[in-house]
Design an enzyme around this catalytic site. Structure first.
Site, PDB file in Angstrom:
ATOM      1  N   CYS A 384      12.914  60.004  35.978  1.00  0.00           N
ATOM      2  CA  CYS A 384      13.003  58.826  36.844  1.00  0.00           C
ATOM      3  C   CYS A 384      13.416  59.237  38.258  1.00  0.00           C
ATOM      4  O   CYS A 384      14.442  59.898  38.440  1.00  0.00           O
ATOM      5  CB  CYS A 384      14.004  57.823  36.276  1.00  0.00           C
ATOM      6  SG  CYS A 384      14.121  56.313  37.255  1.00  0.00           S
ATOM      7  N   HIS A 453       5.089  65.103  33.917  1.00  0.00           N
ATOM      8  CA  HIS A 453       4.385  64.442  35.019  1.00  0.00           C
ATOM      9  C   HIS A 453       4.196  65.476  36.123  1.00  0.00           C
ATOM     10  O   HIS A 453       5.170  66.072  36.585  1.00  0.00           O
ATOM     11  CB  HIS A 453       5.209  63.249  35.523  1.00  0.00           C
ATOM     12  CG  HIS A 453       4.528  62.452  36.586  1.00  0.00           C
ATOM     13  ND1 HIS A 453       5.104  61.339  37.160  1.00  0.00           N
ATOM     14  CD2 HIS A 453       3.307  62.579  37.173  1.00  0.00           C
ATOM     15  CE1 HIS A 453       4.272  60.832  38.067  1.00  0.00           C
ATOM     16  NE2 HIS A 453       3.187  61.579  38.091  1.00  0.00           N
ATOM     17  N   ALA A 508      -0.439  56.223  32.768  1.00  0.00           N
ATOM     18  CA  ALA A 508       0.504  55.260  33.341  1.00  0.00           C
ATOM     19  C   ALA A 508      -0.225  54.288  34.274  1.00  0.00           C
ATOM     20  O   ALA A 508      -0.686  53.241  33.840  1.00  0.00           O
ATOM     21  CB  ALA A 508       1.615  56.001  34.075  1.00  0.00           C
TER      22      ALA A 508
END
Length: 638
Positions: A384, A453, A508
């Protein structure tokens, strides 16, 4: 059909505009013509001039300006930055509307539930007179109630915005006995927070036995390290003692340590635990999940809600995961946080994602989830990028706090009966990748799967994901499965990603822009989906939302809000039949273009007011005091 001016068309055909998707010239137009066409068609559909004089009911933000292209070095100012501040991140100053704003006069729950006696008596703040409530209630949205038609009864009764479908003239709620019997005892949505558990969490009376065992070993190891540190200090003093007095006292202390087995120096280990500290649960005793070659819908904050996941499951998503939940909020029994753990019966492989930065809270949270929910895996969010999480040491911050990260992973693994997975980024700084250093260590910690990611925290979405680096990390992770994530918007992108050697693909933004991407990948084709089919997808989302959040006024407006958040991504989709070059790339913004019909043009609008118009097609007119601003600033359109 409106077309672009000759000058615009010539510009598009001769020279490709940097950063824009290539659309066939006959569909291109200008901003003024586009909005003129959409507004005129909207007024025509509403009845022409009579409605045109009415003031709009919505208060929405103005349309964002087109994205500024990256300037050349000679065009930059003296500070080395482009003129003006680049907008990114979230609209933190957007209005936050209370759930009660749109439903001031509410009917008491005792009246809705078969007119039972109200426990609050005269002190109740809600209405008990049905006639008064029906007189002030907003008009029904439609003639058919999804809950009544699906389950045989609507738990919202008279407060339902489709109440005419299941209400008699004397205000009695009807039921379909056959459907009610078919769903009797069937749990459609799992992992709800019970009142009993919530009260015990608030009173701190929930036992965390396994967590206490693990945390005790951490404390013991800390004491041992301190003793070892003191021993090393004594040795240094002995070497500096010419008289030998300190050396004799050190020898006596060593004799005492040998005589007392509890005080022996610790065995040198890689992590905080040794085999003598705890008896580990064997991997064969844990529930196994086959992650190989699956399509994984990423845990998406705000937009990755249960109704949206149900839509993606229909299109072929194999693995779904709940939105990121804060471990401290779960331990406090917050209802809003526990709602993120809910699982629909259609989600056959489902996990929850938790965020935290300390071993004690994360371990207890994992034990709480393990004992009170039905999940197939638990995911640690260590990717995050938002400041609120990162500055506390969570999210991406864990990647730079490897000691704490290790303690968290081992602690959660110790208390969980299901696999533990981790989602990371390439690193924190843009040009300083550290994932390749962490992945070999995480294999030793006991992680069952890693999702990478292909961007750093600093980079965000300014550049394309680094799939070459993901390929390198996939080789380092073997035999632990590694999923790649970043820039997947078509089956061709997915095929290229699979060639890198990853075990699977996480999708995503691609799923937000076009949730049918899972079907495209599995069928290896480009789907030129019509605007009517896309509206049907939104209808499904509406029905799922009314089932999840409620069919009363509060539930309707909550469903509308989440639909508008989704439409802020879905408007970026360009129909396949309009593209000069297939497929569309995720980093290419659409220019202004006319669709093949009015609905297709409306769905292409980047204006918040047009998204509200789409919601009104499905959920009726918005309240007079309605206001909406997207959570994300949609960097592709700035």
């Amino acid at each position: 059909m409106e077309t672009a001016t000759e000058q615009t068309t010539e510009k598009r055909t001769d020279v490709a505009v940097k950063g824009e998707a290539a659309i066939k010239p006959e569909f291109l137009t200008t901003k003024e013509k586009f909005h003129g066409f959409v507004d005129s068609e909207c007024q025509r559909s509403k009845g022409g001039d009579n409605d045109a004089d009415e003031e709009p009911k919505t208060t929405s933000a103005e349309e964002p300006e087109p994205k500024r292209l990256k300037l050349d070095p000679e065009d930059r100012n003296s500070s080395g930055k482009p003129d003006g501040k680049r907008l990114r991140g979230q609209n933190k100053s957007r209005p936050h509307t209370k759930p009660t704003t749109y439903d001031e006069k509410r009917l008491c729950l005792s009246v809705i539930q078969n007119n039972r006696e109200c426990s609050f008596g005269d002190k109740c703040h809600f209405l008990h007179n049905v006639a008064d409530y029906m007189a002030s209630k907003p008009a029904d949205i439609g003639e058919s109630c999804y809950l009544y038609e699906t389950y045989g009864k609507c738990m919202y009764g008279l407060s339902c915005r489709f109440a005419k479908a299941h209400t008699t003239p004397d205000f009695k709620t009807m039921e379909k006995a056959d459907l009610v019997k078919a769903y009797e005892g069937r749990i459609v949505v799992k992992n709800s927070l019970s009142k009993d558990l919530q009260n015990r969490l608030r009173k701190h009376s929930v036992p965390f036995k396994k967590s206490a065992e693990y945390l005790k070993t951490l404390a013991n190891n800390k004491d041992k390290r301190e003793q070892q540190g003191n021993g090393n200090a004594c040795a240094a003093e002995v070497s500096a003692d010419p008289t030998g007095e300190k050396q004799r006292s050190s020898a006596e202390a060593q004799t005492e340590l040998q005589a007392s087995p509890d005080k022996q120096p610790p065995i040198k280990t890689v992590g905080p635990l040794t085999d003598s500290d705890v008896i580990k649960l064997r991997s064969c005793e844990k529930k196994q999940v086959d992650f190989t070659d699956k399509l994984y819908l990423a845990p998406l904050t705000t937009c990755g809600n249960l109704p949206f996941r149900r839509v993606c499951k229909r299109f072929g998503a194999d693995i779904t995961c709940g939105e990121m939940a804060m471990c401290t909020n779960l331990l406090q029994g917050q209802q809003s946080e526990w709602a993120l753990l809910k699982r629909h019966e259609s989600e056959d492989v489902f996990g929850v994602q938790v965020e935290g930065c300390f071993p004690d809270t994360m371990t207890r949270c994992a034990e709480l989830i393990n004992n009170n929910t039905e999940v197939d895996f638990v995911d640690i969010n260590s990717g995050c990028p938002i400041d609120l999480v990162y500055k506390k040491g969570g999210g991406c911050g864990l990647m730079t706090r490897t000691r704490k990260f290790e303690q968290i992973v081992k602690g959660m693994n110790y208390v969980l009966d299901v696999p533990l997975t981790v989602k990371i980024r390439t690193g924190v700084q843009e040009k300083s990748n550290i994932a390749h250093k962490l992945i070999p260590e995480m294999k030793n910690w006991g992680v069952s799967m890693v999702t990478l990611h292909g961007r750093s925290r600093e980079q965000r979405y300014t550049k394309l994901a680094d799939w070459d680096y993901i390929n390198t990390c996939a080789k380092l992770a073997s035999p632990v499965p590694l999923f790649g994530n970043g820039d997947i918007l078509s089956y061709e992108d997915a095929m290229k990603a699979r060639e890198t050697g990853v075990s699977g693909i996480m999708i995503a933004r691609g799923a937000l822009i076009k949730p049918w991407i899972f079907t495209e990948i599995k069928e290896s084709r480009h789907w030129d989906i019509s605007s009517t089919e896309r509206l049907d997808i939104l209808k499904d989302f509406t029905n799922f939302g009314l089932e999840h959040w409620g069919s009363d006024t509060r539930g309707v407006e909550k469903t509308r809000t989440f639909m508008l958040e989704w439409l802020s991504f879905m408007c970026r989709y360009i129909p396949v039949g309009l593209l000069e070059r297939v497929p569309q790339k995720i980093n290419e913004r659409p220019p202004y273009y006319m669709g093949r019909n009015y609905l297709e043009s409306l769905m292409a609008s980047q204006n918040v007011g047009d998204w509200v118009r789409i919601s009104e097609m499905l959920l009726g007119p918005v309240p007079k005091n309605f206001n909406f601003l997207p959570k994300h600033k949609a960097n592709a359109y700035k």
